[in-house]
Design a protein around this motif. Structure first.
Motif, PDB file in Angstrom:
ATOM      1  N   MET A 216      -6.671  19.974   2.290  1.00  0.00           N
ATOM      2  CA  MET A 216      -5.186  18.901   2.376  1.00  0.00           C
ATOM      3  C   MET A 216      -5.315  18.259   3.536  1.00  0.00           C
ATOM      4  O   MET A 216      -4.549  17.181   3.467  1.00  0.00           O
ATOM      5  CB  MET A 216      -4.305  19.982   2.532  1.00  0.00           C
ATOM      6  N   ILE A 217      -5.512  18.890   4.817  1.00  0.00           N
ATOM      7  CA  ILE A 217      -5.731  17.689   5.875  1.00  0.00           C
ATOM      8  C   ILE A 217      -6.522  16.065   5.645  1.00  0.00           C
ATOM      9  O   ILE A 217      -5.891  15.228   5.937  1.00  0.00           O
ATOM     10  CB  ILE A 217      -6.393  18.543   7.344  1.00  0.00           C
ATOM     11  N   ASP A 218      -7.281  16.536   4.693  1.00  0.00           N
ATOM     12  CA  ASP A 218      -8.341  15.446   4.293  1.00  0.00           C
ATOM     13  C   ASP A 218      -6.960  14.248   3.694  1.00  0.00           C
ATOM     14  O   ASP A 218      -7.404  13.345   3.918  1.00  0.00           O
ATOM     15  CB  ASP A 218      -9.816  15.911   3.438  1.00  0.00           C
ATOM     16  N   VAL A 219      -6.507  14.773   2.695  1.00  0.00           N
ATOM     17  CA  VAL A 219      -6.014  14.557   1.523  1.00  0.00           C
ATOM     18  C   VAL A 219      -4.749  13.224   2.027  1.00  0.00           C
ATOM     19  O   VAL A 219      -4.040  12.235   2.098  1.00  0.00           O
ATOM     20  CB  VAL A 219      -5.360  14.796   0.524  1.00  0.00           C
ATOM     21  N   ASN A 220      -3.973  14.452   2.000  1.00  0.00           N
ATOM     22  CA  ASN A 220      -2.277  14.478   3.486  1.00  0.00           C
ATOM     23  C   ASN A 220      -2.706  13.263   4.299  1.00  0.00           C
ATOM     24  O   ASN A 220      -1.790  12.938   4.919  1.00  0.00           O
ATOM     25  CB  ASN A 220      -1.912  16.123   3.574  1.00  0.00           C
ATOM     26  N   VAL A 221      -3.466  13.889   5.239  1.00  0.00           N
ATOM     27  CA  VAL A 221      -3.272  12.988   6.873  1.00  0.00           C
ATOM     28  C   VAL A 221      -4.488  12.247   6.691  1.00  0.00           C
ATOM     29  O   VAL A 221      -4.403  10.523   7.403  1.00  0.00           O
ATOM     30  CB  VAL A 221      -3.062  14.311   7.652  1.00  0.00           C
ATOM     31  N   LYS A 222      -6.354  12.601   6.568  1.00  0.00           N
ATOM     32  CA  LYS A 222      -6.749  12.052   6.947  1.00  0.00           C
ATOM     33  C   LYS A 222      -6.860  10.233   5.709  1.00  0.00           C
ATOM     34  O   LYS A 222      -7.377   9.228   6.243  1.00  0.00           O
ATOM     35  CB  LYS A 222      -8.131  12.447   6.150  1.00  0.00           C
ATOM     36  N   ALA A 223      -7.129  10.519   4.894  1.00  0.00           N
ATOM     37  CA  ALA A 223      -6.938   9.534   3.508  1.00  0.00           C
ATOM     38  C   ALA A 223      -6.123   8.604   3.926  1.00  0.00           C
ATOM     39  O   ALA A 223      -6.598   7.204   4.242  1.00  0.00           O
ATOM     40  CB  ALA A 223      -7.036   9.651   2.718  1.00  0.00           C
ATOM     41  N   PRO A 224      -4.810   8.486   3.972  1.00  0.00           N
ATOM     42  CA  PRO A 224      -4.086   7.996   4.328  1.00  0.00           C
ATOM     43  C   PRO A 224      -4.186   6.601   5.610  1.00  0.00           C
ATOM     44  O   PRO A 224      -3.978   5.924   5.774  1.00  0.00           O
ATOM     45  CB  PRO A 224      -2.650   8.499   4.677  1.00  0.00           C
ATOM     46  N   VAL A 225      -4.623   7.461   6.740  1.00  0.00           N
ATOM     47  CA  VAL A 225      -4.845   6.964   8.741  1.00  0.00           C
ATOM     48  C   VAL A 225      -6.101   5.766   8.210  1.00  0.00           C
ATOM     49  O   VAL A 225      -5.824   4.694   7.933  1.00  0.00           O
ATOM     50  CB  VAL A 225      -4.868   8.084   9.206  1.00  0.00           C
ATOM     51  N   ILE A 226      -7.132   6.607   7.328  1.00  0.00           N
ATOM     52  CA  ILE A 226      -8.437   6.256   7.297  1.00  0.00           C
ATOM     53  C   ILE A 226      -8.415   4.268   5.520  1.00  0.00           C
ATOM     54  O   ILE A 226      -8.608   3.731   6.052  1.00  0.00           O
ATOM     55  CB  ILE A 226     -10.273   6.307   6.585  1.00  0.00           C
TER      56      ILE A 226
ATOM     57  N   PHE B 266       2.934   8.982  12.244  1.00  0.00           N
ATOM     58  CA  PHE B 266       2.221   8.080  11.968  1.00  0.00           C
ATOM     59  C   PHE B 266       3.169   6.833  11.982  1.00  0.00           C
ATOM     60  O   PHE B 266       2.760   5.522  11.793  1.00  0.00           O
ATOM     61  CB  PHE B 266       1.616   8.598  11.211  1.00  0.00           C
ATOM     62  N   SER B 267       4.128   6.452  10.875  1.00  0.00           N
ATOM     63  CA  SER B 267       4.270   6.547  10.162  1.00  0.00           C
ATOM     64  C   SER B 267       5.449   4.875  11.033  1.00  0.00           C
ATOM     65  O   SER B 267       5.458   3.996  10.811  1.00  0.00           O
ATOM     66  CB  SER B 267       4.959   6.261   8.693  1.00  0.00           C
ATOM     67  N   TYR B 268       6.664   5.917  12.134  1.00  0.00           N
ATOM     68  CA  TYR B 268       7.114   4.788  13.025  1.00  0.00           C
ATOM     69  C   TYR B 268       6.250   4.285  13.272  1.00  0.00           C
ATOM     70  O   TYR B 268       6.740   3.026  14.111  1.00  0.00           O
ATOM     71  CB  TYR B 268       7.425   6.206  13.317  1.00  0.00           C
ATOM     72  N   ALA B 269       5.139   4.873  14.317  1.00  0.00           N
ATOM     73  CA  ALA B 269       4.455   4.230  15.366  1.00  0.00           C
ATOM     74  C   ALA B 269       3.862   3.260  15.110  1.00  0.00           C
ATOM     75  O   ALA B 269       3.678   2.236  15.341  1.00  0.00           O
ATOM     76  CB  ALA B 269       3.496   5.490  16.418  1.00  0.00           C
ATOM     77  N   LEU B 270       2.953   3.284  13.404  1.00  0.00           N
ATOM     78  CA  LEU B 270       2.317   2.108  13.085  1.00  0.00           C
ATOM     79  C   LEU B 270       3.637   0.557  13.015  1.00  0.00           C
ATOM     80  O   LEU B 270       2.981  -0.422  13.085  1.00  0.00           O
ATOM     81  CB  LEU B 270       1.989   2.685  11.754  1.00  0.00           C
ATOM     82  N   GLY B 271       4.567   0.981  11.939  1.00  0.00           N
ATOM     83  CA  GLY B 271       5.680  -0.249  11.650  1.00  0.00           C
ATOM     84  C   GLY B 271       5.769  -0.612  12.967  1.00  0.00           C
ATOM     85  O   GLY B 271       5.983  -1.833  13.152  1.00  0.00           O
TER      86      GLY B 271
ATOM     87  N   LEU C  57       0.667  -1.199   0.100  1.00  0.00           N
ATOM     88  CA  LEU C  57       0.267   0.180   0.085  1.00  0.00           C
ATOM     89  C   LEU C  57       0.703   1.243   0.474  1.00  0.00           C
ATOM     90  O   LEU C  57       1.840   1.517   0.832  1.00  0.00           O
ATOM     91  CB  LEU C  57      -0.589  -0.209   0.870  1.00  0.00           C
ATOM     92  N   ILE C  58       0.690   2.286  -1.151  1.00  0.00           N
ATOM     93  CA  ILE C  58       1.535   3.341  -1.055  1.00  0.00           C
ATOM     94  C   ILE C  58       0.370   4.815  -1.276  1.00  0.00           C
ATOM     95  O   ILE C  58      -0.544   4.786  -1.793  1.00  0.00           O
ATOM     96  CB  ILE C  58       2.793   3.509  -1.701  1.00  0.00           C
ATOM     97  N   ASN C  59       0.474   5.129  -0.202  1.00  0.00           N
ATOM     98  CA  ASN C  59      -0.363   6.428   0.779  1.00  0.00           C
ATOM     99  C   ASN C  59       0.511   7.660  -0.132  1.00  0.00           C
ATOM    100  O   ASN C  59       1.180   7.833   0.836  1.00  0.00           O
ATOM    101  CB  ASN C  59      -0.281   6.255   1.839  1.00  0.00           C
ATOM    102  N   ASN C  60       0.389   7.628  -0.904  1.00  0.00           N
ATOM    103  CA  ASN C  60       0.896   9.098  -1.839  1.00  0.00           C
ATOM    104  C   ASN C  60       0.435  10.144  -2.212  1.00  0.00           C
ATOM    105  O   ASN C  60       1.009  11.144  -2.070  1.00  0.00           O
ATOM    106  CB  ASN C  60       2.004   8.571  -2.881  1.00  0.00           C
ATOM    107  N   ALA C  61      -0.825   9.953  -2.413  1.00  0.00           N
ATOM    108  CA  ALA C  61      -1.670  11.387  -3.072  1.00  0.00           C
ATOM    109  C   ALA C  61      -1.252  12.204  -1.847  1.00  0.00           C
ATOM    110  O   ALA C  61      -1.312  12.672  -0.629  1.00  0.00           O
ATOM    111  CB  ALA C  61      -3.076  11.233  -2.974  1.00  0.00           C
ATOM    112  N   GLY C  62      -1.446  13.867  -2.499  1.00  0.00           N
ATOM    113  CA  GLY C  62      -0.679  14.870  -1.882  1.00  0.00           C
ATOM    114  C   GLY C  62      -0.733  16.447  -2.198  1.00  0.00           C
ATOM    115  O   GLY C  62      -0.321  15.692  -3.183  1.00  0.00           O
ATOM    116  N   PHE C  63      -0.687  16.643  -1.539  1.00  0.00           N
ATOM    117  CA  PHE C  63      -0.265  18.149  -2.506  1.00  0.00           C
ATOM    118  C   PHE C  63      -0.106  19.371  -1.455  1.00  0.00           C
ATOM    119  O   PHE C  63      -0.343  19.387   0.091  1.00  0.00           O
ATOM    120  CB  PHE C  63      -1.533  18.888  -2.950  1.00  0.00           C
TER     121      PHE C  63
END
Ligand SMILES: NC(=O)c1ccc[n+]([C@@H]2O[C@H](COP(=O)([O-])OP(=O)(O)OC[C@H]3O[C@@H](n4cnc5c(N)ncnc54)[C@H](OP(=O)(O)O)[C@@H]3O)[C@@H](O)[C@H]2O)c1
Length: 256
Positions: free
Chosen positions: A110-120, A163-168, A87-93
């Protein structure tokens, strides 16, 4: 462990820039049957899907700032029950501007695409992953410091890095790796410039960044950084207090 479901990679923001390059690099490097290519511009996704030779590209036209967009992907997963290998969460602006000049909706999206979308999306798709699956979250070198005039954007990327460090760490026992990809400025639609440098900052080649990211994902590293400039920025960010980092970063003039 042998899994008898189709092996799929999901890439968000696949219509251009890093996302498009990730699709081409994964095709070369991994044994996949399908790559689900997610973004709003369907024609660009169709064009990329037609270019992939060894793996089937599946365009999914979705706006990740909306619940409907996120549901489109998880509904497809629910119907097909794939083995999500990547899974590559890449979309962002984001863009440079004074905080008080940005529209509220612009920050909210921006918060929805960069943050909320990868989390959800990660939460929704995790159940289709297993031992050896890989997640890559595209953060940025902007994650390393508070950036005046790139304020909200840099904060979203800082979220993604942590988020990535902790999830890893949480997913280690399931042998699912999480790599935070932290590119410096690179020549994509995001940072369109023909210049090799902007304000003393070197503009990197996105191909090299993505090649390194996929190598690092395969090594199951928790962070991927390409180039001496970005490594130096990270090192400096360890040394200086955030207030001083913000002061220095505030002097950089980005194209607007
Ligand atoms: N280039 C840089 O200098 C740089 C540096 C560090 C980090 N990054 C990060 O790298 C990632 C990829 O950016 P890029 O440089 O490759 O820029 P890009 O070429 O502009 O790509 C951005 C991608 O995100 C997608 N996207 C944006 N809003 C979306 C939405 N609402 N729903 C679905 N997809 C959406 C776009 O697709 P559609 O428009 O078709 O929807 C596009 O495919 C971003 O997270 C960015 O923050 C970039």
């Amino acid at each position: 462990m042998k899994i008898d479901r189709k092996r799929v990679a999901v890439i968000t923001g696949a219509s251009s820039g890093f996302g498009r390059l990730f699709a081409q690099e994964l095709e070369k490097n991994l044994d996949l049957e399908e790559i689900w290519l997610v973004a709003r511009r369907g024609a660009k996704l169709d064009e990329l899907a037609a270019k992939l030779e060894r793996v089937k590209g599946i365009p999914i036209e979705a706006d990740l700032s909306t619940k409907e967009g996120l549901d489109l992907i998880s509904d497809k997963a629910e119907k097909e029950n794939p083995f999500i290998k990547v899974l590559i969460n890449n979309a962002g602006f984001g863009r440079s501007e004074e905080f008080s000049e940005g529209e509220e909706k612009y920050y909210s999206d921006m918060i929805d695409v960069n943050v909320k979308a990868p989390v959800i999306l990660t939460r929704k798709l995790l159940k289709y992953m297993a031992e050896s699956s890989m997640i890559a979250n595209v953060a940025s070198s902007a994650a390393f410091a508070p950036l005046p005039y790139f304020n909200v954007y840099a904060a979203t990327k800082c979220f993604i890095l942590n988020f990535s460090y902790a999830l890893g760490e949480e997913l280690k026992e399931r042998d699912i790796s999480v790599t935070a990809v932290c590119p410096g400025p690179a020549q994509t639609e995001f940072f369109e410039t023909r210049e090799k440098k902007v304000n003393h900052l070197k503009i990197e080649d996105p191909v090299k960044i993505v090649e390194k990211a996929v190598r690092d994902m395969k090594k199951r590293k928790n962070i991927s950084i390409y180039g001496s400039q970005t490594n130096l920025l990270r090192f400096v960010s360890f040394l200086l207090p955030k207030s001083l980092l913000a002061k220095i970063a505030g002097k950089i003039k980005y194209p607007r």
